[in-house]
Scaffold this motif. Structure first.
Motif, mmCIF file in Angstrom:
data_model
loop_
_atom_site.group_PDB
_atom_site.id
_atom_site.type_symbol
_atom_site.label_atom_id
_atom_site.label_comp_id
_atom_site.label_asym_id
_atom_site.label_seq_id
_atom_site.Cartn_x
_atom_site.Cartn_y
_atom_site.Cartn_z
ATOM 1 N N GLY A 1 -6.258 7.750 10.684
ATOM 2 C CA GLY A 1 -6.725 7.291 11.081
ATOM 3 C C GLY A 1 -6.795 5.939 11.594
ATOM 4 N N SER A 2 -7.317 5.098 12.056
ATOM 5 C CA SER A 2 -7.409 4.298 12.650
ATOM 6 C C SER A 2 -5.335 3.492 11.854
ATOM 7 C CB SER A 2 -8.357 2.783 12.961
ATOM 8 O OG SER A 2 -8.615 2.300 11.700
ATOM 9 N N PHE A 3 -5.590 2.689 10.482
ATOM 10 C CA PHE A 3 -4.415 2.456 9.883
ATOM 11 C C PHE A 3 -3.468 3.041 9.622
ATOM 12 C CE2 PHE A 3 -2.660 0.552 6.002
ATOM 13 C CZ PHE A 3 -2.790 -0.669 6.829
ATOM 14 N N SER A 4 -2.570 4.774 9.486
ATOM 15 C CA SER A 4 -2.089 5.369 8.981
ATOM 16 C C SER A 4 -2.461 7.108 10.624
ATOM 17 C CB SER A 4 -2.234 5.197 8.064
ATOM 18 O OG SER A 4 -1.782 5.266 7.028
ATOM 19 N N HIS B 1 0.582 -0.563 -0.118
ATOM 20 C CA HIS B 1 -0.356 0.219 -0.104
ATOM 21 C C HIS B 1 0.689 1.206 -0.165
ATOM 22 C CE1 HIS B 1 -2.557 2.953 1.419
ATOM 23 N NE2 HIS B 1 -2.490 3.481 2.681
ATOM 24 N N GLU B 2 1.913 1.435 0.995
ATOM 25 C CA GLU B 2 2.827 2.863 0.472
ATOM 26 C C GLU B 2 3.554 2.365 0.122
ATOM 27 O OE1 GLU B 2 4.565 2.009 4.701
ATOM 28 O OE2 GLU B 2 2.397 2.560 5.874
ATOM 29 N N GLU B 3 3.864 1.789 -0.689
ATOM 30 C CA GLU B 3 4.746 2.100 -1.976
ATOM 31 C C GLU B 3 3.715 3.355 -3.215
ATOM 32 O OE1 GLU B 3 6.373 -1.578 -4.132
ATOM 33 O OE2 GLU B 3 7.039 -2.510 -2.462
ATOM 34 N N TYR B 4 2.548 2.716 -3.176
ATOM 35 C CA TYR B 4 1.423 3.159 -4.215
ATOM 36 C C TYR B 4 1.282 4.372 -3.184
ATOM 37 C CZ TYR B 4 -2.213 4.664 -7.583
ATOM 38 O OH TYR B 4 -2.386 5.554 -9.243
ATOM 39 N N SER C 1 -5.003 6.786 3.831
ATOM 40 C CA SER C 1 -5.209 5.344 4.056
ATOM 41 C C SER C 1 -6.388 4.846 4.253
ATOM 42 C CB SER C 1 -3.565 5.083 4.874
ATOM 43 O OG SER C 1 -2.253 5.176 3.796
ATOM 44 N N LEU C 2 -7.072 4.084 3.665
ATOM 45 C CA LEU C 2 -8.358 3.757 4.109
ATOM 46 C C LEU C 2 -8.660 1.725 4.958
ATOM 47 C CD1 LEU C 2 -10.662 3.766 1.074
ATOM 48 C CD2 LEU C 2 -10.471 5.175 3.073
#
Lengths: 414, 414
Positions: free
Chosen positions: B203-206, B171-174, B268-269
């Motif tokens: 959010g909760s993810f990032s 995910h973080e690459e894109y 980031s969802l």
């Protein structure tokens, strides 16, 4: 595009509730996604075809002098009350909604009232006329049933044009021109031979209007085609007077009867909307007159469905070159390096190419290629290379042949 | 295009209820029509700019590997109940409607639930990931107030991208790449210098997400810009921890405080939507995992308004070359024949030209040209011809100069 980048996959089966051939093929091939009955989203392949269709329409309309614009989905009640088209008793397929403060809004099922109102800002004199505008936009219609796949939906895309003229004569110049413009569009879309200008009832302003009907088993209309004149008549509008007015055979059995789908129509609106919305101009004598309007529709979703219906075969979709999502489908059978070389070469020539670089069995790749329906297929395999080149097959033909690299060099040049 | 064909007219005054500079200028110049508060239709000039903006966005996103698609406005309740975003108590700006049979439908205010559901058809293995999709489409939001012109509306166009990855690292690459892609877009749109990557709450993810804020008096946000790093921080998100994490000056007064408008954001969802909608894949060990999603928005209407706000001056709109409705405005002062010759010459070179061939006073033509804001103006008059050529003026400059025919020959070549 490399197929490994394309996130959609083909499916063996369409959803059980999908009975229309067009939607079955378009869903199985990954062109559209069914959101609910009568509502489809466009996946990347479908969106490419949608844009190819739209761009042909745009090109022909721009040449006719029309300018593209874009209106809103949300519609105020007041404009539609002026033509008595707000009430659900009069228009039974409105979707309506409300602002937080309770104000009712409509969701545009068409845009005549909106565009007539907009033009009141720009028309004051006969010198401002004529002019022509169009938009390609989704419409929402609360149909109680939706059963023809993408051909008749609750949410669907239309191209609608409108003409604004000072009198009937000025109106008819553009109206007549549109017959040719529309036939050019359908010819470029690959359905010129199957599409007939079809006489239909007019309204209070003109005795007749014209539909453009494409012969198609899935169509909801029936037309009688007069092969001599190339004109057709909608079965609903068959009567002695019309038959006489257009010199049709009076004996129906001598005409060709076909099921057909309406892909477009041109209609003289007269002054109904301009009078109601106050779209007036001062004529040469300084007298206030209502603008004479015409409307000209083409169903873009409908066309996507008709093309799938007319050309699709037992193996899948078959796209005309002018609207295909890609021109060439390169299939690599364990010859990725050579395939990528060929792909890069074609991309450099400006050709839209899909390269099947997936890790999949040859049978799967060929079946998917037939289902997706790209016009030209080039296979590179050890066998084709042993035979001196690439295996080439048109989607519309059963037989493939070997093309040599020197033949390939002159193919797909623009 | 010849201006005699353009049906819109400029206006001296914007509607009395329109207080935002962007909408005042866009309405007066004939780019948009106000349907109601927060709802604007695009007239031909505005639609050209809209498409120029969209095409720059498309180009950069296509290069990033994302594919364009298109979703529906009508939305089924069930998908949104799965994430608890159906209830009006949770999402207070839904527009809702009903099918004839009484079934409630929503009108998309965003599309996370829709796209996560669509992708369940295409994802089964980690080999299917990552992939990227985007759409440029209108969204409907039932805002109780709408007051910033085209910058915040009840119906407006967004570009939304979504990424689908197997884990946080993928995910973080894109996600990181999108920072550059977005800055390329804003630079090409002419607002690179005024636009700052701005730290905002995640959010909760990032822990963090990023907004793209353009310095602009009409903006609704306040940012603190750290000139050293080129990063900014949203005033709403200023706190000791964030300041420390990004090494911002701890003394606010040493940062540049500006009003700004959010033109984009990347977020980031995590697995919120994929878990709720069942968007799962089997990882390398054959274990079922939720897809990691990211969303990436750009407000297209917002950009149109920001460009009007940032560059517009007391005489009207001033478009950057990359998005201007036309590149060159030719003004004929009683020299129509020569003007048409020049027009045809530029069109042949592939330049988008507007030719003012109207029967109007020179003062009116110059005022309209300034209001419409095309980057380059060429005037042909008996005076310019006496001086040996054409009078040339940039919209951003006050002084005009005479260019000789031989100089003109090397201008506006591609």
């Amino acid at each position: 595009m490399k197929q490994s980048q394309l996130f959609t996959k083909t499916r063996k089966e369409a959803p059980a509730d999908e009975t229309a051939k067009n939607a079955q093929l378009l869903i199985r091939a990954g062109f559209v996604h069914k959101e609910m009955a009568g509502v489809y989203s466009f996946l990347p392949l479908g969106w490419r075809v949608f844009n190819n269709i739209s761009n042909i329409i745009r090109d022909e309309l721009n040449k006719s002098g029309a300018l593209e614009m874009h209106m809103s989905t949300l519609q105020e009640k007041e404009k539609w009350q002026k033509t008595d088209r707000w009430s659900d008793d009069v228009v039974d397929n409105w979707f309506k909604t409300k602002l937080v403060n309770g104000t009712e809004l409509g969701l545009a099922f068409t845009h005549e009232e909106d565009i007539a109102n907009i033009m009141t800002n720009f028309v004051s004199s006969y010198k401002d006329l004529p002019f022509y505008a169009y938009h390609i936009q989704n419409k929402l219609r609360n149909e109680s049933r939706a059963k023809s796949g993408v051909m008749r939906g609750r949410e669907f895309y239309m191209k609608d044009s409108y003409s604004f003229s000072k009198d009937k004569q000025q109106h008819e110049e553009y109206y007549e021109k549109m017959k040719d413009v529309y036939m050019n569009i359908f010819t470029r879309l690959g359905i010129g031979e199957q599409t007939f200008i079809t006489v239909s009832n007019g309204g209070s302003f003109s005795k007749y209007s014209y539909e453009f009907q494409t012969v198609c088993d899935a169509g909801e209309d029936v037309i009688y085609i007069d092969e001599k004149s190339g004109l057709a008549i909608n079965a609903d509008d068959w009567n002695d007077e019309t038959v006489a007015d257009f010199g049709f055979e009076t004996d129906k059995s001598k005409l060709r009867e076909e099921k057909s789908a309406e892909v477009g129509d041109i209609y003289s609106l007269g002054t109904k909307y301009s009078e109601a919305l106050g779209l007036m101009f001062n004529d040469e004598e300084g007298k206030s007159q209502p603008v004479v309007m015409g409307s000209y529709g083409i169903g873009v979703n409908r066309l996507l469905g008709v093309l799938a219906e007319v050309f699709g075969d037992e193996n899948g979709l078959v796209w005309p070159e002018s609207v295909a999502p890609f021109q060439v489908h390169i299939i690599s059978i364990n010859e990725d390096e050579k395939a990528i070389g060929l792909y890069n070469e074609l991309v450099k020539r400006g050709v839209d190419v899909l390269l099947d670089d997936r890790d999949a069995r040859p049978g799967q790749k060929f079946a998917d290629s037939d289902l997706i329906g790209i016009p030209h297929r080039i296979t590179i395999s050890s066998r084709s290379l042993e035979n001196g080149g690439y295996e080439y097959k048109k989607r519309t033909e059963d037989e493939s042949k070997i093309i040599l690299p020197e033949e390939f060099n002159s193919m797909f040049t623009r």
